[in-house]
Scaffold this motif. Sequence first.
Motif, PDB file in Angstrom:
ATOM      1  N   THR A  30      45.588  27.826 -57.035  1.00 40.53           N
ATOM      2  CA  THR A  30      45.522  26.714 -57.982  1.00 40.53           C
ATOM      3  C   THR A  30      46.940  26.281 -58.313  1.00 40.53           C
ATOM      4  O   THR A  30      47.845  27.115 -58.388  1.00 40.53           O
ATOM      5  CB  THR A  30      44.823  27.152 -59.286  1.00 40.53           C
ATOM      6  OG1 THR A  30      43.533  27.665 -58.967  1.00 40.53           O
ATOM      7  CG2 THR A  30      44.651  25.990 -60.248  1.00 40.53           C
ATOM      8  N   ALA A  31      47.134  24.993 -58.501  1.00 36.96           N
ATOM      9  CA  ALA A  31      48.420  24.484 -58.963  1.00 36.96           C
ATOM     10  C   ALA A  31      48.168  23.351 -59.953  1.00 36.96           C
ATOM     11  O   ALA A  31      47.212  22.579 -59.813  1.00 36.96           O
ATOM     12  CB  ALA A  31      49.262  23.977 -57.800  1.00 36.96           C
ATOM     13  N   LYS A 107      42.812  22.891 -56.491  1.00 37.44           N
ATOM     14  CA  LYS A 107      42.318  24.257 -56.307  1.00 37.44           C
ATOM     15  C   LYS A 107      41.634  24.379 -54.957  1.00 37.44           C
ATOM     16  O   LYS A 107      40.990  23.436 -54.485  1.00 37.44           O
ATOM     17  CB  LYS A 107      41.326  24.561 -57.429  1.00 37.44           C
ATOM     18  CG  LYS A 107      40.745  25.947 -57.428  1.00 37.44           C
ATOM     19  CD  LYS A 107      39.817  26.119 -58.630  1.00 37.44           C
ATOM     20  CE  LYS A 107      39.257  27.515 -58.700  1.00 37.44           C
ATOM     21  NZ  LYS A 107      38.370  27.685 -59.859  1.00 37.44           N
ATOM     22  N   LEU A 108      41.745  25.570 -54.367  1.00 37.25           N
ATOM     23  CA  LEU A 108      41.027  25.886 -53.133  1.00 37.25           C
ATOM     24  C   LEU A 108      41.032  27.383 -52.900  1.00 37.25           C
ATOM     25  O   LEU A 108      41.738  28.122 -53.580  1.00 37.25           O
ATOM     26  CB  LEU A 108      41.640  25.174 -51.917  1.00 37.25           C
ATOM     27  CG  LEU A 108      43.074  25.441 -51.477  1.00 37.25           C
ATOM     28  CD1 LEU A 108      43.353  26.853 -51.031  1.00 37.25           C
ATOM     29  CD2 LEU A 108      43.422  24.506 -50.345  1.00 37.25           C
ATOM     30  N   SER A 109      40.253  27.807 -51.925  1.00 35.16           N
ATOM     31  CA  SER A 109      40.375  29.142 -51.361  1.00 35.16           C
ATOM     32  C   SER A 109      40.913  28.914 -49.967  1.00 35.16           C
ATOM     33  O   SER A 109      40.257  28.276 -49.141  1.00 35.16           O
ATOM     34  CB  SER A 109      39.023  29.851 -51.296  1.00 35.16           C
ATOM     35  OG  SER A 109      38.601  30.197 -52.592  1.00 35.16           O
ATOM     36  N   THR A 112      47.176  28.579 -47.769  1.00 42.00           N
ATOM     37  CA  THR A 112      48.424  27.958 -48.207  1.00 42.00           C
ATOM     38  C   THR A 112      48.226  27.336 -49.582  1.00 42.00           C
ATOM     39  O   THR A 112      47.095  27.057 -49.982  1.00 42.00           O
ATOM     40  CB  THR A 112      48.930  26.927 -47.166  1.00 42.00           C
ATOM     41  OG1 THR A 112      50.247  26.501 -47.514  1.00 42.00           O
ATOM     42  CG2 THR A 112      48.011  25.726 -47.070  1.00 42.00           C
ATOM     43  N   GLY A 113      49.316  27.170 -50.285  1.00 38.22           N
ATOM     44  CA  GLY A 113      49.259  26.697 -51.663  1.00 38.22           C
ATOM     45  C   GLY A 113      48.917  25.228 -51.811  1.00 38.22           C
ATOM     46  O   GLY A 113      48.891  24.467 -50.837  1.00 38.22           O
ATOM     47  N   VAL A 114      48.659  24.837 -53.048  1.00 32.95           N
ATOM     48  CA  VAL A 114      48.230  23.469 -53.345  1.00 32.95           C
ATOM     49  C   VAL A 114      49.195  22.745 -54.290  1.00 32.95           C
ATOM     50  O   VAL A 114      48.826  21.759 -54.911  1.00 32.95           O
ATOM     51  CB  VAL A 114      46.796  23.452 -53.922  1.00 32.95           C
ATOM     52  CG1 VAL A 114      45.780  23.800 -52.866  1.00 32.95           C
ATOM     53  CG2 VAL A 114      46.668  24.364 -55.123  1.00 32.95           C
ATOM     54  N   LEU A 148      53.828  22.642 -63.082  1.00 31.49           N
ATOM     55  CA  LEU A 148      53.808  23.458 -64.302  1.00 31.49           C
ATOM     56  C   LEU A 148      53.506  24.911 -64.005  1.00 31.49           C
ATOM     57  O   LEU A 148      54.084  25.813 -64.601  1.00 31.49           O
ATOM     58  CB  LEU A 148      52.733  22.955 -65.262  1.00 31.49           C
ATOM     59  CG  LEU A 148      53.067  21.889 -66.259  1.00 31.49           C
ATOM     60  CD1 LEU A 148      51.922  21.714 -67.245  1.00 31.49           C
ATOM     61  CD2 LEU A 148      54.359  22.154 -66.971  1.00 31.49           C
ATOM     62  N   GLU A 149      52.549  25.109 -63.092  1.00 30.23           N
ATOM     63  CA  GLU A 149      52.163  26.480 -62.758  1.00 30.23           C
ATOM     64  C   GLU A 149      51.411  26.502 -61.447  1.00 30.23           C
ATOM     65  O   GLU A 149      50.862  25.485 -61.005  1.00 30.23           O
ATOM     66  CB  GLU A 149      51.317  27.101 -63.865  1.00 30.23           C
ATOM     67  CG  GLU A 149      50.047  26.327 -64.178  1.00 30.23           C
ATOM     68  CD  GLU A 149      49.328  26.837 -65.423  1.00 30.23           C
ATOM     69  OE1 GLU A 149      49.868  27.705 -66.112  1.00 30.23           O
ATOM     70  OE2 GLU A 149      48.227  26.361 -65.674  1.00 30.23           O
ATOM     71  N   LYS A 150      51.429  27.675 -60.805  1.00 30.62           N
ATOM     72  CA  LYS A 150      50.644  27.898 -59.599  1.00 30.62           C
ATOM     73  C   LYS A 150      50.181  29.334 -59.603  1.00 30.62           C
ATOM     74  O   LYS A 150      50.800  30.206 -60.238  1.00 30.62           O
ATOM     75  CB  LYS A 150      51.436  27.559 -58.343  1.00 30.62           C
ATOM     76  CG  LYS A 150      52.715  28.343 -58.071  1.00 30.62           C
ATOM     77  CD  LYS A 150      52.584  29.698 -57.453  1.00 30.62           C
ATOM     78  CE  LYS A 150      52.110  29.781 -56.061  1.00 30.62           C
ATOM     79  NZ  LYS A 150      51.899  31.153 -55.558  1.00 30.62           N
ATOM     80  N   SER A 151      49.068  29.576 -58.930  1.00 28.67           N
ATOM     81  CA  SER A 151      48.568  30.939 -58.812  1.00 28.67           C
ATOM     82  C   SER A 151      47.993  31.132 -57.422  1.00 28.67           C
ATOM     83  O   SER A 151      47.615  30.181 -56.747  1.00 28.67           O
ATOM     84  CB  SER A 151      47.500  31.225 -59.874  1.00 28.67           C
ATOM     85  OG  SER A 151      46.367  30.409 -59.660  1.00 28.67           O
ATOM     86  N   GLY A 152      47.931  32.396 -57.010  1.00 29.55           N
ATOM     87  CA  GLY A 152      47.359  32.749 -55.728  1.00 29.55           C
ATOM     88  C   GLY A 152      48.411  32.921 -54.651  1.00 29.55           C
ATOM     89  O   GLY A 152      49.583  32.599 -54.839  1.00 29.55           O
TER      90      GLY A 152
END
Length: 164
Positions: A30-31, A107-109, A112-114, A148-152
Amino acid sequence: MATGTRLTHLDDTGAANMVDVSEKAVTARTATAVGSVLMKPETLEMILSGNAKKGDVIATARIAGIMAAKRTHELIPLCHPLALSKVSVDIVADESLPGLRVTAMAKLSGQTGVEMEALTAASVACLTIYDMAKAVDRGMVLSGIKVLEKSGGQSGSWTAPDNT
């Protein structure tokens, strides 16, 4: 390649290449990105009252941002095409600017990041606001577009130091 050690899109010779993510684990990613459009108070009032000649500025900008996130790979060289599971674009008035604040989340599964999708959504939403209101306020300023933020992923979670 360790993030922050070298640019991931450059090979050993310095040539630009799409990163091979085929060996990366599929994780939930998620980003969130933000941006603002600063404008005259009367422009903000016109948008909020629904009196813009081109129509509903906020609804149109929201849809444009969502569409842009889904097409990021067509706009930004070397970005992977992604099967996004969620994109949201929230636009709120901030009379202290004055203007509109845009928050976009992708968001995704995947492998690579988003971040680029979230940034593209926020940027295009801001551009759409400008386009729809420029006839009455050409001096609007797009400002503060950032993650602002990213996760995963392998690098885990990250939050901007000031997170505003």
